[in-house]
Write an enzyme that holds these catalytic residues in place. Structure first.
Site, PDB file in Angstrom:
ATOM      1  N   GLY A 306      21.598 -16.155 -23.354  1.00  0.00           N
ATOM      2  CA  GLY A 306      21.558 -15.680 -21.897  1.00  0.00           C
ATOM      3  C   GLY A 306      20.305 -15.970 -21.485  1.00  0.00           C
ATOM      4  N   HIS A 352      18.805 -12.191 -33.578  1.00  0.00           N
ATOM      5  CA  HIS A 352      19.797 -13.544 -33.758  1.00  0.00           C
ATOM      6  C   HIS A 352      19.569 -14.231 -35.056  1.00  0.00           C
ATOM      7  CE1 HIS A 352      22.916 -13.910 -30.773  1.00  0.00           C
ATOM      8  NE2 HIS A 352      22.958 -15.362 -31.381  1.00  0.00           N
ATOM      9  N   GLY A 357      28.241 -15.471 -35.235  1.00  0.00           N
ATOM     10  CA  GLY A 357      28.514 -14.196 -35.979  1.00  0.00           C
ATOM     11  C   GLY A 357      27.490 -12.860 -35.796  1.00  0.00           C
ATOM     12  N   GLY A 359      26.728 -10.805 -33.363  1.00  0.00           N
ATOM     13  CA  GLY A 359      27.596  -9.521 -32.740  1.00  0.00           C
ATOM     14  C   GLY A 359      28.205  -8.870 -33.886  1.00  0.00           C
ATOM     15  N   TYR A 388      29.187  -3.517 -22.196  1.00  0.00           N
ATOM     16  CA  TYR A 388      28.475  -4.001 -23.367  1.00  0.00           C
ATOM     17  C   TYR A 388      27.335  -4.728 -23.162  1.00  0.00           C
ATOM     18  CZ  TYR A 388      28.328  -5.398 -28.534  1.00  0.00           C
ATOM     19  OH  TYR A 388      27.731  -5.841 -29.831  1.00  0.00           O
TER      20      TYR A 388
END
EC number: 2.7.7.108
Length: 447
Positions: A306, A352, A357, A359, A388
């Protein structure tokens, strides 16, 4: 250690899936989900989530300055990033005019028009500090202290030395902190009520038996998995593939099942330090059936999420060491368990550390922390995906409080479902359809 096993007769003896509430040292220890395979006692548990508007996505918690996070679809191409466009000088002029008109409407006592004009001004120029302050003051007058405090905080993120925002926030912060702590106390009271439920309660057993499938369904659906709840059930119960469905998606389900078994068997009962290896072992299982090469190891490439750019690959190891050090620090452990779990989730997603995977691994780590503190694990439902991501985006912008409150809401929802199922009338977990169950209010706590 006392444990009550809840059998699942529909699965047969082959897999022996079970769920149990386990009491250790006088506190409720809830394992994430039923375990399959060997005979014996298994810690296990419950899980739920209805999409109930108990708090509201815009509400905020205490300030954690300098901490940000982000969660979205990872891209390896910077061209795919979507940047927020700054308003032009003409738009800023129009926003300022809308603000001045709003102040005039307020002087005339026309509060509805005032509110609409203030919102319009901020829609055109979201970083207009004067409009943020004025809307905050307006909402304070309407007794919406939490939202007002958030607006003052946002104003200070943009202009840290703005005197009006500093004065306003000095007024609202103590009130908001009192509200937050009161809410945590309500959650703690409900945890005690759940702990008092007899372990052999049949309604509780039914809810717990369903929780396993629902958690896997929702946690992979958030990431875009299209398998239905019944298909996920089929994969776990029979170990056979679903014809015509993506093998990668089915392997994601198998990976989540393996990761939850690891959590139950290894981490939940191990009160104490969490290591980097624990996080790697969770991830190894989450991603192991989809991408065994990348499973259980830190990424070697830069990723983009994002509006958030995670640390460079060469810095991931250092960030993870600092993260684990924080996880085991007195500062973290002395936080309220919900606060601690939410921050652990967001910090890991911020780093991150994996190619994929992140999240799913972060949500499992969050539940490890909750369960070690005697709380039930929580599920973020796919219907809550927009909220969320929204609160994670707000954390990206510098305020993690909305995310902490979102996790607190999910925690209370879980507790409410258990109490409704066992105290008032038996219910099952809601189907994966936001219209199938509507929660209008929380369960009051009687003192």
């Amino acid at each position: 250690m006392a444990a009550t096993e809840f059998h699942r007769p529909q699965l047969g003896a082959r897999y022996g899936l079970r769920a149990a509430l386990v009491v250790l040292s006088g506190s409720l220890l809830v394992a994430l989900f039923p375990l399959s395979g060997l005979e014996g006692q298994y810690k296990a548990v419950l899980k739920v989530l209805l999409q109930c508007n108990l708090w509201g996505a815009s509400e905020q918690l205490r300030t954690y300055s300098g901490q940000t996070t982000g969660l979205a679809v990872t891209s390896t191409a910077i061209e795919l990033l979507v940047f927020k466009q700054k308003p032009s000088s003409d738009v800023k002029f129009e926003a300022k005019a809308a603000l001045n008109q709003a102040l005039e409407m307020k002087r005339q006592g026309k509060r509805d028009k005032t509110h609409k004009l203030l919102l319009h001004a901020l829609k055109m120029d979201p970083d207009q500090v004067d409009a943020l302050n004025e809307l905050g003051i307006f909402l304070e007058e309407e007794k919406d202290i939490i939202q007002a405090d958030y607006l003052y905080s946002k104003a200070l993120m943009i202009s840290p030395h703005n005197e009006k925002a500093l004065t306003n926030r000095d007024r609202t912060l103590p009130l908001v902190e009192e509200i937050d702590q009161r809410y945590f106390s309500i959650i703690d009271s409900k945890v005690k009520k759940v702990m008092s439920i007899p372990k052999g309660n049949s309604a509780l057993r039914r809810v717990m038996e369903e929780s396993y499938y629902h958690h896997i369904y929702h946690t992979v659906a958030i990431e875009g998995n299209t398998l239905s709840l019944s298909e996920i059930r089929h994969i776990i119960e029979t170990r056979y593939a679903v014809p015509g469905k993506s093998l990668e998606e089915q392997n994601e389900v198998i990976g989540m099942h393996a990761a939850m078994k690891y959590v139950n068997d290894t981490l939940v009962s191990r009160i104490g330090s969490i290591t980097t290896n624990d996080v790697l072992e969770i991830h190894k299982r989450v991603l192991g059936y989809v991408d065994p090469v990348e499973a259980g190891r830190f990424r070697a490439n830069q990723v983009f999420v994002g509006h958030h750019i995670p640390p460079h690959p060469r810095d991931v190891d250092r960030h993870m060491q600092e993260f684990v050090q924080w996880l085991n620090s007195d500062d973290a452990i002395n936080l309220h368990p919900v606060e601690f779990a939410a921050l652990a989730h967001y910090k890991l997603v911020y780093i991150h550390p994996f190619v994929d995977g992140n999240g799913r691994t972060s949500r499992l780590l969050m539940n490890v922390i909750l369960m070690q503190a005697g709380y039930p694990p929580i599920t973020i439902r796919k219907e809550q995906r927009s909220e969320y991501y929204h609160v994670l985006e707000l954390a990206n912008e510098g305020d993690v409080r909305p995310f902490i409150r979102f996790i607190a809401k999910c925690t209370e929802t879980t507790l409410d479902l258990l109490l409704i199922a066992t105290v008032e009338h038996p219910v099952g977990l809601p189907e994966p359809n936001p219209d199938s169950f509507e929660c209008k209010q929380t369960i009051p706590v009687k003192t």
